[in-house]
Scaffold this motif. Sequence first.
Motif, PDB file in Angstrom:
ATOM      1  N   ALA A 294      57.887   1.510  42.699  1.00 32.41           N
ATOM      2  CA  ALA A 294      57.498   2.826  43.230  1.00 32.41           C
ATOM      3  C   ALA A 294      58.663   3.475  43.966  1.00 32.41           C
TER       4      ALA A 294
ATOM      5  N   CYS B 249      52.459   4.746  42.848  1.00 35.96           N
ATOM      6  CA  CYS B 249      52.506   3.297  42.682  1.00 35.96           C
ATOM      7  C   CYS B 249      51.581   2.850  41.567  1.00 35.96           C
TER       8      CYS B 249
ATOM      9  N   CYS C 176      49.550  -0.991  52.096  1.00 32.97           N
ATOM     10  CA  CYS C 176      49.106  -0.070  51.039  1.00 32.97           C
ATOM     11  C   CYS C 176      48.188   1.019  51.577  1.00 32.97           C
TER      12      CYS C 176
ATOM     13  N   CYS D 168      55.998  -2.418  44.750  1.00 31.29           N
ATOM     14  CA  CYS D 168      56.579  -1.625  45.840  1.00 31.29           C
ATOM     15  C   CYS D 168      57.980  -1.148  45.463  1.00 31.29           C
TER      16      CYS D 168
END
Length: 358
Positions: free
Chosen positions: A355, A330, A321, A352
């Motif tokens: 996004a 995100c 991240c 994840c």
Amino acid sequence: MQEIQYRNFSLKTHKKNWHLKSPNVCQFELTFRCGFHCKHCYADCYNKPDFIKNELDTEKIKLILDKVYNAGVIWLCFTGGDPLTRKDFLEVYSYAKIKGFIITVFTNGYSMTKQIADYLKKNPPFVIEITLNAVTRKTYEDIAQVKGSYDKAMDGLKMITQRKLPLKLKTQVTKDNLEELLKIKDFVEDLGLNFKPSSFLHARLDKNLTPCSLRIKPEEVVELDKRLWDTGDRLLDDDCRLMPNSENQSPKTGHRIPNIHLFSCAIGGGDGVHIDPYGNLVPCGCIREPRINLCRESVEEAQKNILTWVRSRTFTTDSKCRICQMKATCYRCPGKAMVEKGNLEAEIEWFCELARLS
């Protein structure tokens, strides 16, 4: 007296408090008690007598409300659990109302009574927000895990609508109600209200992962968001994203460098405070440490210490991240990572994938 639109009043007040470095908003969990035991609820782990018996009494709640008021907070949200389950709810509500707070009440409607509804009619809140996760008895009670909950909650909703109290209906989208989502949408819109779905679930405060198992697939979220786009009833709310400041520019080289600050969300701004049922000021609904008890400390001092902790957190590992190119789009946050993975820096695969797709 000159009238001012609420939106303008809100913006003006927020800007003033930002300048004064004072909080505007308070989320006050009056109790973890709730008449439901929803499968997806993050706080149901504390909806038990052993925890509830340690919650604040009426006088301590009033003491903390005094401190919140003195700190400059205007917008006050009573949440839980279900705050209406407290026997002293009307006493607490009236105390806050007299002080001049702009009050929002979160509830499921199950514990609404004629007495409470009549009082709110005479002394209305800014809004009552009810979570409506189904409109058929079977699905509703399967989610709430309480027999008879559907009829009682619908009675509560009826009391509110009959008195024309300000109302918002929200829906938490899960695997259990996905097939019923459009029925819920029609029901809400027939009441003249906007449909407000959310697809975000996170683990319980005791790290139980049951709510995470109820997430619909990321591709289902994106597809539903596209279908709901025309009516504005989106599942993907841009207000829930992290701040887009995921990278900085080096003043010497001009190259893009990763932002090492862990928190890019609103809690670092100091605009709001979150108080649990025991009187502790905590960083947010997911992150319960550090905590500072407001029966002993002022809101200003407690908030100062909490913000110092939040703003000093940086990435200390090689977390994906930290350098992820999708960070600005995100919906994952350190709080969700903490309750699901036990680590503020951990990535969450579901977010994840969302996004990547959105």
